[in-house]
Design an enzyme around this catalytic site. Structure first.
Site, mmCIF file in Angstrom:
data_model
loop_
_atom_site.group_PDB
_atom_site.id
_atom_site.type_symbol
_atom_site.label_atom_id
_atom_site.label_comp_id
_atom_site.label_asym_id
_atom_site.label_seq_id
_atom_site.Cartn_x
_atom_site.Cartn_y
_atom_site.Cartn_z
ATOM 1 N N THR A 28 0.827 -1.215 0.000
ATOM 2 C CA THR A 28 0.000 0.000 0.000
ATOM 3 C C THR A 28 0.860 1.263 0.000
ATOM 4 O O THR A 28 0.641 2.179 -0.799
ATOM 5 C CB THR A 28 -0.909 0.000 1.260
ATOM 6 N N GLU A 142 8.931 9.691 10.416
ATOM 7 C CA GLU A 142 7.750 10.563 10.490
ATOM 8 C C GLU A 142 6.456 9.801 10.193
ATOM 9 O O GLU A 142 5.427 10.024 10.828
ATOM 10 C CB GLU A 142 7.904 11.723 9.494
ATOM 11 N N GLY A 147 0.467 8.925 10.041
ATOM 12 C CA GLY A 147 0.576 9.031 8.575
ATOM 13 C C GLY A 147 1.200 10.318 8.086
ATOM 14 O O GLY A 147 2.376 10.590 8.349
ATOM 15 N N GLY A 200 -6.874 0.307 2.357
ATOM 16 C CA GLY A 200 -5.439 0.309 2.667
ATOM 17 C C GLY A 200 -5.095 0.958 3.984
ATOM 18 O O GLY A 200 -3.942 1.295 4.247
ATOM 19 N N GLU A 203 -3.643 -2.570 9.122
ATOM 20 C CA GLU A 203 -2.374 -3.313 9.115
ATOM 21 C C GLU A 203 -2.588 -4.668 8.434
ATOM 22 O O GLU A 203 -3.724 -5.133 8.293
ATOM 23 C CB GLU A 203 -1.894 -3.542 10.548
ATOM 24 N N ASP A 214 -1.602 -1.096 17.481
ATOM 25 C CA ASP A 214 -0.979 -0.124 16.572
ATOM 26 C C ASP A 214 -0.961 1.268 17.233
ATOM 27 O O ASP A 214 0.071 1.952 17.228
ATOM 28 C CB ASP A 214 -1.769 -0.091 15.253
ATOM 29 N N LYS A 218 2.313 3.680 18.537
ATOM 30 C CA LYS A 218 2.459 5.106 18.231
ATOM 31 C C LYS A 218 2.509 5.930 19.516
ATOM 32 O O LYS A 218 3.251 6.910 19.608
ATOM 33 C CB LYS A 218 1.305 5.556 17.342
ATOM 34 N N GLY A 319 -3.281 5.242 4.813
ATOM 35 C CA GLY A 319 -3.492 5.195 3.360
ATOM 36 C C GLY A 319 -2.177 5.414 2.630
ATOM 37 O O GLY A 319 -1.241 6.022 3.168
HETATM 38 P P1 NDP Z 1 1.633 -3.978 2.881
HETATM 39 O O1 NDP Z 1 1.311 -5.256 3.580
HETATM 40 O O2 NDP Z 1 0.652 -3.415 1.937
HETATM 41 O O3 NDP Z 1 3.021 -4.148 2.089
HETATM 42 C C1 NDP Z 1 4.117 -4.824 2.626
HETATM 43 C C2 NDP Z 1 5.141 -5.032 1.541
HETATM 44 O O4 NDP Z 1 6.301 -5.606 2.112
HETATM 45 C C3 NDP Z 1 4.699 -5.971 0.410
HETATM 46 O O5 NDP Z 1 5.104 -5.442 -0.815
HETATM 47 C C4 NDP Z 1 5.446 -7.281 0.690
HETATM 48 O O6 NDP Z 1 5.795 -7.996 -0.455
HETATM 49 C C5 NDP Z 1 6.709 -6.750 1.333
HETATM 50 N N1 NDP Z 1 7.340 -7.690 2.231
HETATM 51 C C6 NDP Z 1 6.822 -8.274 3.328
HETATM 52 N N2 NDP Z 1 7.729 -9.094 3.886
HETATM 53 C C7 NDP Z 1 8.844 -9.016 3.138
HETATM 54 C C8 NDP Z 1 10.126 -9.623 3.200
HETATM 55 N N3 NDP Z 1 10.441 -10.471 4.184
HETATM 56 N N4 NDP Z 1 11.029 -9.310 2.249
HETATM 57 C C9 NDP Z 1 10.710 -8.452 1.253
HETATM 58 N N5 NDP Z 1 9.517 -7.840 1.136
HETATM 59 C C10 NDP Z 1 8.603 -8.125 2.073
HETATM 60 O O7 NDP Z 1 1.993 -2.932 4.039
HETATM 61 P P2 NDP Z 1 1.769 -1.352 4.047
HETATM 62 O O8 NDP Z 1 2.348 -0.754 2.843
HETATM 63 O O9 NDP Z 1 0.379 -1.060 4.415
HETATM 64 O O10 NDP Z 1 2.648 -0.949 5.339
HETATM 65 C C11 NDP Z 1 4.038 -0.950 5.303
HETATM 66 C C12 NDP Z 1 4.557 -0.344 6.604
HETATM 67 O O11 NDP Z 1 4.064 0.981 6.730
HETATM 68 C C13 NDP Z 1 4.117 -1.080 7.864
HETATM 69 O O12 NDP Z 1 5.130 -1.007 8.823
HETATM 70 C C14 NDP Z 1 2.897 -0.274 8.314
HETATM 71 O O13 NDP Z 1 2.676 -0.376 9.708
HETATM 72 C C15 NDP Z 1 3.356 1.116 7.949
HETATM 73 N N6 NDP Z 1 2.301 2.088 7.752
HETATM 74 C C16 NDP Z 1 1.232 1.778 6.944
HETATM 75 C C17 NDP Z 1 0.257 2.706 6.735
HETATM 76 C C18 NDP Z 1 -0.936 2.424 5.880
HETATM 77 O O14 NDP Z 1 -1.844 3.277 5.858
HETATM 78 N N7 NDP Z 1 -1.001 1.309 5.193
HETATM 79 C C19 NDP Z 1 0.325 4.041 7.344
HETATM 80 C C20 NDP Z 1 1.503 4.269 8.157
HETATM 81 C C21 NDP Z 1 2.434 3.302 8.342
HETATM 82 P P3 NDP Z 1 4.693 -8.677 -1.418
HETATM 83 O O15 NDP Z 1 3.945 -7.509 -2.025
HETATM 84 O O16 NDP Z 1 5.454 -9.436 -2.408
HETATM 85 O O17 NDP Z 1 3.828 -9.484 -0.514
HETATM 86 N N1 HSE Z 2 -3.189 0.739 10.312
HETATM 87 C C1 HSE Z 2 -2.770 2.068 10.612
HETATM 88 C C2 HSE Z 2 -3.989 2.916 10.876
HETATM 89 C C3 HSE Z 2 -1.994 2.643 9.458
HETATM 90 O O1 HSE Z 2 -5.101 2.486 10.583
HETATM 91 O O2 HSE Z 2 -3.823 4.023 11.395
HETATM 92 C C4 HSE Z 2 -1.391 3.986 9.785
HETATM 93 O O3 HSE Z 2 -0.357 3.850 10.707
#
Ligand code: NDP
Ligand code: HSE
Length: 444
Positions: A28, A142, A147, A200, A203, A214, A218, A319
């Site tokens: 995401t 950050e 977010g 998106g 988690e 979560d 934070k 997001g």
């Molecule tokens: P997703 O689950 O959407 O994406 C995770 C990505 O990491 C995928 O592309 C996955 O690969 C890859 N991945 C997982 N394990 C491995 C590994 N061992 N080696 C290589 N690649 C790996 O997560 P998000 O993008 O939602 O979140 C990412 C981070 O950001 C998290 O720490 C989350 O807490 C944080 N975050 C998320 C927010 C949100 O709104 N979504 C907001 C703020 C923070 P593949 O695609 O091949 O499965």
């Molecule tokens: N899962 C988290 C939330 C993503 O809903 O706030 C942002 O950190």
């Protein structure tokens, strides 16, 4: 001595060295980082003062469809090798094990690190900060709290000269979205959670959202920054929103408020020592409270500081694109430091404040009870409150059927230990059929 990555192939005597960026994770958030990095590459290079090149993207599966913005030739499953080729590593894979190992490897190799991973920082923060200090590299995060909202920099840098007394915020977009939809649309918990996942916000394992973990991560990060001390995930008294019912939401509305999942970190006296208490739980906010109007997946953090007074940080808390904005802000800073030297402020934990348990917190509660509707019941209840030294602010009674009534008692501020003892005694008080809920109530 710190091992530095090999010189950039683009480096010459006259042109600034290209900053090589490795992206770990392309879900995401990662997908949006790639899109924005490519779309605004000229502006980002101008802000950094050097070209910025995305040298690879580590993922688990090479076959997943990642849309048109992600160049397939940059994808790799060999995250470790990728880390060794980078000046700045952006960790967006989540989790606390592989992410920790890769971040430590990046730091040991002399790369700056940007992460959005609050669970990682709240669990292994001290180890990572120490490693970054020893290597003299950036560790920026950050996006890990709220977010797109620049609250980490605000608390760490803008308020570095003030004394923060209390931080309270809506820091989880998923749960705010769920509570908001339940409140305004009367929608069902499971349906709204599924929608938050689609959008998106949630988690990978949404239990972390709905159980409050979560938000607790934070809260630990914010408390550490605000009070210049170490607070980790295990120090946070945590309750999620799975117990919040439609009836609770309606009762809050009747009392002129809304239920929100709040993270609260504050200085308290515990055994005559200044300490820090951190908690996450559903709270009733009166409609006039600045956090009561925070809708959808938006986040907001109120910081109360001695000289600055009350500040509020507000914006999109989850997001892909909003989070990518915060990640890219950190990436520009870390990339700039590569070319021009310097480092972002390191961890400041000099205060070493003890952690106070929930019993040291003072708050108000709205206690709802199903009671028998007959003479003397109110008197028994009043006695139970009085015996525990808890003063009543208001009482509202609603007649039900079957000679039953619902009472909503709002207390004055009282120590948590007295409130907990009262709640448990109320269950045994004559005339009480059921204790329906006991939410904390904030003042406007
Ligand atoms: P997703 O689950 O959407 O994406 C995770 C990505 O990491 C995928 O592309 C996955 O690969 C890859 N991945 C997982 N394990 C491995 C590994 N061992 N080696 C290589 N690649 C790996 O997560 P998000 O993008 O939602 O979140 C990412 C981070 O950001 C998290 O720490 C989350 O807490 C944080 N975050 C998320 C927010 C949100 O709104 N979504 C907001 C703020 C923070 P593949 O695609 O091949 O499965
Ligand atoms: N899962 C988290 C939330 C993503 O809903 O706030 C942002 O950190």
């Amino acid at each position: 001595m710190t091992a530095q990555p090999p010189p950039s192939p683009h480096e010459t005597a006259s042109a600034p060295a290209t900053v090589r960026v490795a992206l770990l994770g392309c879900g995401t958030v990662g997908t949006q980082v790639v899109r924005l990095l490519r779309r605004h590459s000229a502006e980002i290079a101008a802000r950094v003062g050097a070209p910025v090149e995305l040298v690879g993207i580590a993922v688990r599966s090479l076959d997943a469809d990642r849309g048109p913005d992600v160049p397939a030739d940059l994808l790799t499953t060999d995250a470790e090798a990728l880390v060794r080729r980078a000046d700045v590593v952006v960790e967006l894979i989540g989790g606390t094990t592989t992410a920790r190992d890769l971040v430590l490897e990046a730091i040991a190799g002399g790369a700056g690190v940007v992460t959005a991973n609050k669970a990682l920082l709240a669990t292994h923060g001290p180890q990572l900060y120490a490693a970054a200090d020893a290597a003299g590299v950036d560790l920026l995060y950050e996006a890990a709290v709220a977010g797109a909202v620049p609250v980490v920099r605000g608390v760490r840098e803008s308020l570095a000269g003030d004394r923060v007394m209390r931080v309270l915020g809506i820091v989880n977009g998923t749960t705010n979205f769920i509570l908001d939809e339940m409140t305004t649309g009367g929608h069902d918990f499971d349906v709204v959670l599924a929608r938050a996942q689609e959008l998106g916000y949630a988690e990978a394992d949404p239990t972390a959202d709905v159980e409050g973990h979560d938000a607790a991560a934070k809260a630990a990060i914010l408390a550490s920054l605000a009070f210049h001390t170490r607070v980790s995930l295990g120090d946070v008294d945590c309750e999620g929103i799975t117990g919040v019912t439609a009836a609770d939401i309606e009762a809050a509305r009747e009392a002129g408020g809304v239920i929100k999942l709040l993270a609260i970190a504050e200085r308290v006296e515990a055994g005559s020592r200044e300490s820090v208490a951190v908690r996450v739980n559903p709270v009733i906010l009166p409609d006039g409270h600045p956090l009561a109007g925070v809708r959808g997946a938006y986040n907001a953090v109120v910081v109360e500081a001695e000289a600055a007074g009350r500040l509020m940080f507000y914006g999109a808390g989850a997001g892909g694109a909003p989070t990518a904005s915060a990640v890219l802000g950190d990436l520009v800073a870390a990339a700039r430091h590569r070319g021009q030297g310097g480092r972002a402020p390191a961890e400041s934990a000099y205060a070493e404040l003890p952690i106070a348990g929930p019993e040291h917190v003072t708050s108000r509660r709205q206690i709802r009870l199903a009671v028998e509707d007959r003479p003397g019941v109110l008197a028994h209840l009043a006695t139970t409150f009085a015996e525990h030294g808890v003063s009543i602010e208001t009482v509202r009674q609603q007649a039900g059927d079957d000679e039953a009534a619902t009472l909503a008692v709002v207390t004055h501020d009282a120590p948590e230990s007295a409130l907990r003892a009262t709640i448990s005694a109320l269950r045994e008080t004559p005339g009480v059929r059921e204790l329906l809920s006991a939410y904390r109530v904030e003042r406007a």
